[in-house]
Design a protein around this motif. Structure first.
Motif, PDB file in Angstrom:
ATOM      1  N   LEU A 194     -43.176  17.043  16.645  1.00 51.55           N
ATOM      2  CA  LEU A 194     -41.753  16.950  16.717  1.00 51.55           C
ATOM      3  C   LEU A 194     -41.395  17.985  15.511  1.00 51.55           C
ATOM      4  N   TYR A 195     -41.927  17.547  14.262  1.00 52.89           N
ATOM      5  CA  TYR A 195     -41.369  18.155  13.005  1.00 52.89           C
ATOM      6  C   TYR A 195     -42.479  19.278  12.803  1.00 52.89           C
ATOM      7  N   ARG A 196     -43.635  19.247  13.129  1.00 50.45           N
ATOM      8  CA  ARG A 196     -44.492  20.333  12.636  1.00 50.45           C
ATOM      9  C   ARG A 196     -44.131  21.386  13.425  1.00 50.45           C
ATOM     10  N   THR A 197     -43.810  21.536  14.508  1.00 48.80           N
ATOM     11  CA  THR A 197     -43.457  22.947  15.217  1.00 48.80           C
ATOM     12  C   THR A 197     -42.405  23.466  14.992  1.00 48.80           C
ATOM     13  N   THR A 198     -41.681  24.969  15.413  1.00 47.14           N
ATOM     14  CA  THR A 198     -40.727  25.478  14.932  1.00 47.14           C
ATOM     15  C   THR A 198     -39.665  25.051  15.812  1.00 47.14           C
ATOM     16  N   ALA A 199     -38.591  25.591  15.691  1.00 43.69           N
ATOM     17  CA  ALA A 199     -37.283  25.679  16.694  1.00 43.69           C
ATOM     18  C   ALA A 199     -37.663  26.114  18.122  1.00 43.69           C
ATOM     19  N   GLU A 200     -38.393  27.225  17.724  1.00 45.42           N
ATOM     20  CA  GLU A 200     -38.910  28.086  19.009  1.00 45.42           C
ATOM     21  C   GLU A 200     -39.729  27.004  19.833  1.00 45.42           C
ATOM     22  N   GLY A 201     -40.812  26.461  19.201  1.00 47.97           N
ATOM     23  CA  GLY A 201     -41.713  25.573  19.993  1.00 47.97           C
ATOM     24  C   GLY A 201     -40.812  24.422  20.626  1.00 47.97           C
ATOM     25  N   ARG A 202     -39.851  23.721  19.769  1.00 49.86           N
ATOM     26  CA  ARG A 202     -39.144  22.695  20.462  1.00 49.86           C
ATOM     27  C   ARG A 202     -38.202  23.209  21.808  1.00 49.86           C
ATOM     28  N   ALA A 203     -37.905  24.509  21.500  1.00 53.25           N
ATOM     29  CA  ALA A 203     -37.048  24.700  22.625  1.00 53.25           C
ATOM     30  C   ALA A 203     -37.929  25.332  23.906  1.00 53.25           C
ATOM     31  N   LYS A 204     -39.251  25.672  23.747  1.00 56.48           N
ATOM     32  CA  LYS A 204     -40.041  25.729  24.833  1.00 56.48           C
ATOM     33  C   LYS A 204     -40.573  24.448  25.650  1.00 56.48           C
ATOM     34  N   ALA A 205     -40.757  23.514  24.694  1.00 58.98           N
ATOM     35  CA  ALA A 205     -41.003  22.077  25.292  1.00 58.98           C
ATOM     36  C   ALA A 205     -39.862  21.543  26.066  1.00 58.98           C
ATOM     37  N   SER A 206     -38.561  21.892  25.588  1.00 60.83           N
ATOM     38  CA  SER A 206     -37.129  21.324  26.262  1.00 60.83           C
ATOM     39  C   SER A 206     -37.064  21.878  27.598  1.00 60.83           C
ATOM     40  N   ALA A 207     -37.523  23.054  27.672  1.00 53.41           N
ATOM     41  CA  ALA A 207     -37.289  23.936  28.854  1.00 53.41           C
ATOM     42  C   ALA A 207     -38.201  23.398  30.157  1.00 53.41           C
ATOM     43  N   LEU A 208     -39.280  22.717  29.756  1.00 53.55           N
ATOM     44  CA  LEU A 208     -40.333  22.183  30.838  1.00 53.55           C
ATOM     45  C   LEU A 208     -39.657  21.330  31.649  1.00 53.55           C
ATOM     46  N   THR A 209     -40.130  21.301  32.930  1.00 54.81           N
ATOM     47  CA  THR A 209     -39.428  20.222  34.090  1.00 54.81           C
ATOM     48  C   THR A 209     -40.710  19.506  34.453  1.00 54.81           C
ATOM     49  N   THR A 210     -41.903  19.771  34.175  1.00 53.54           N
ATOM     50  CA  THR A 210     -43.017  19.406  34.750  1.00 53.54           C
ATOM     51  C   THR A 210     -44.121  19.757  33.573  1.00 53.54           C
ATOM     52  N   LEU A 211     -45.275  18.729  33.230  1.00 53.03           N
ATOM     53  CA  LEU A 211     -46.216  18.957  32.341  1.00 53.03           C
ATOM     54  C   LEU A 211     -47.677  18.108  32.812  1.00 53.03           C
ATOM     55  N   GLU A 212     -48.744  19.007  32.647  1.00 49.41           N
ATOM     56  CA  GLU A 212     -49.906  18.283  33.224  1.00 49.41           C
ATOM     57  C   GLU A 212     -50.503  18.191  31.655  1.00 49.41           C
ATOM     58  N   VAL A 213     -50.831  17.257  31.167  1.00 48.01           N
ATOM     59  CA  VAL A 213     -51.428  17.340  29.638  1.00 48.01           C
ATOM     60  C   VAL A 213     -52.727  16.189  29.956  1.00 48.01           C
ATOM     61  N   THR A 214     -53.558  16.735  28.751  1.00 50.76           N
ATOM     62  CA  THR A 214     -54.860  15.839  28.504  1.00 50.76           C
ATOM     63  C   THR A 214     -54.560  14.683  27.745  1.00 50.76           C
ATOM     64  N   VAL A 215     -55.168  13.522  27.939  1.00 49.99           N
ATOM     65  CA  VAL A 215     -55.055  12.225  27.000  1.00 49.99           C
ATOM     66  C   VAL A 215     -56.587  12.068  26.515  1.00 49.99           C
ATOM     67  N   ASP A 216     -56.708  12.480  25.236  1.00 50.20           N
ATOM     68  CA  ASP A 216     -58.112  12.151  24.753  1.00 50.20           C
ATOM     69  C   ASP A 216     -57.961  11.338  23.504  1.00 50.20           C
ATOM     70  N   ALA A 217     -58.529   9.945  23.609  1.00 48.27           N
ATOM     71  CA  ALA A 217     -58.534   9.218  22.602  1.00 48.27           C
ATOM     72  C   ALA A 217     -60.020   8.393  22.291  1.00 48.27           C
ATOM     73  N   ILE A 218     -60.414   7.980  21.157  1.00 51.98           N
ATOM     74  CA  ILE A 218     -61.735   7.503  20.685  1.00 51.98           C
ATOM     75  C   ILE A 218     -61.381   5.843  20.231  1.00 51.98           C
ATOM     76  N   LEU A 219     -62.110   5.428  20.798  1.00 52.85           N
ATOM     77  CA  LEU A 219     -62.076   3.914  20.551  1.00 52.85           C
ATOM     78  C   LEU A 219     -63.209   3.573  19.853  1.00 52.85           C
ATOM     79  N   SER A 220     -63.119   3.353  18.413  1.00 54.06           N
ATOM     80  CA  SER A 220     -64.504   2.877  17.610  1.00 54.06           C
ATOM     81  C   SER A 220     -64.546   1.520  17.204  1.00 54.06           C
ATOM     82  N   ARG A 221     -65.479   0.887  17.129  1.00 54.85           N
ATOM     83  CA  ARG A 221     -65.803  -0.386  16.536  1.00 54.85           C
ATOM     84  C   ARG A 221     -66.522  -0.382  15.355  1.00 54.85           C
ATOM     85  N   PHE A 222     -65.880  -0.959  14.205  1.00 55.74           N
ATOM     86  CA  PHE A 222     -66.551  -1.043  12.907  1.00 55.74           C
ATOM     87  C   PHE A 222     -66.610  -2.604  12.404  1.00 55.74           C
ATOM     88  N   GLU A 223     -67.878  -2.919  12.123  1.00 52.94           N
ATOM     89  CA  GLU A 223     -68.099  -4.348  11.886  1.00 52.94           C
ATOM     90  C   GLU A 223     -67.991  -4.603  10.238  1.00 52.94           C
TER      91      GLU A 223
END
Length: 273
Positions: free
Chosen positions: A242-271
């Motif tokens: 939200l803070y890294r993008t420009t006003a133009e980028g935020r405007a593009k996001a606010s114009a979206l009515t649908t979005l298919e997006v990838t969720v990609d997370a890594i769960l690591s275990r450290f002993e």
């Protein structure tokens, strides 16, 4: 704080030296010294916390919560009450999910959620209070955890800022740090929209903190479809984008009515060594 153990007396925590800390009526305790603050209102803003609360409570990151709860509960001891800290708990979603999962398999847990944002901890405490108090919620910093050394059976750091020396101090030897980080494709479609260009995807290797041994990492990867502007706005508002993008980028996001997006997370275990 002087490092002595705190004991609860009604609505106050006290140590043997006579220091006391009041529990707010909302159910949390403020343990972040003024001199440790880098700003007047550190951490996530009230707006970011509210957006994250709506987004997470809608179940959009449920697969991450499920994978985390399964992994944690498979290793926490069952013959005693296991102590677990969520360091950077936000509004408490993942700790609530862990508690719910633990209730279904007989685990007894002593839980604590800590965040540097008072708005996040306030939200977590309020939501927890609706199902009766079951965790301690604290405003504090990962750089100086208000936890006694060698006392925790598990520690969560989910999309947060790990301070491995402190994590190692509070964990019992042989206990596990469960760390969730973003993968290279996380929210790639949204980033393609709001930024003029993004860096090519790269393989993320788990760090090897000096005090820990890396035991495993798993990928949590799925497609998420958002079909209303409010959910899309909340997704953007709860992230640093939200803070890294420009006003133009935020405007593009606010114009979206649908979005298919990838969720990609890594769960690591450290002993802990």
């Amino acid at each position: 704080m002087d490092g002595n153990a705190l004991t609860r007396h009604g609505t106050t925590w006290r140590c043997a030296s006579g220091h006391s800390f009041d529990i707010a009526r909302q159910g949390y305790t403020h343990l972040l010294p003024v001199q440790k603050k880098r700003s007047a209102d550190p951490g996530d803003s009230k707006m970011m916390v509210a957006a994250r609360q709506r987004f997470l409570n809608a179940g959009h990151y449920q697969p991450i919560a499920d994978a985390l709860s399964r992994t944690v509960l498979a290793e926490l001891p069952t013959n005693t009450t296991a102590s677990c800290l969520d360091a950077g708990c936000g509004e408490g979603y993942y700790l609530r999910q862990l508690r719910t999962a633990a209730g279904g398999d007989g685990h007894s847990l002593a839980l604590m959620g800590l965040d540097i944002s008072k708005w996040a901890v306030l939200s977590a405490a309020k939501q927890a209070a609706t199902i009766s108090p079951w965790a301690n919620w604290v405003v504090g910093s990962n750089a100086n955890l208000p936890v006694l050394s060698n006392t925790l059976n598990g520690l969560l750091c989910i999309f947060g800022f790990p301070v491995y020396s402190e994590f190692a101090r509070v964990l019992k030897p042989g206990s596990i740090l469960y760390q969730v980080d973003t993968g290279p494709d996380h929210l790639r479609e949204l980033r393609d929209i709001i930024y003029p260009r993004i860096r090519p995807a790269r393989t993320v290797e788990p760090q090897q903190p000096a005090e820990f041994t890396h035991r495993s990492s798993i990928s949590i990867h799925y497609r998420l479809t958002l079909t209303d502007t409010a959910a899309i706005a909340d997704l953007l508002a709860m992230t640093p984008h939200l803070y890294r993008t420009t006003a133009e980028g935020r405007a593009k996001a606010s114009a979206l009515t649908t979005l298919e997006v990838t969720v990609d997370a890594i769960l690591s275990r450290f002993e802990r060594h």
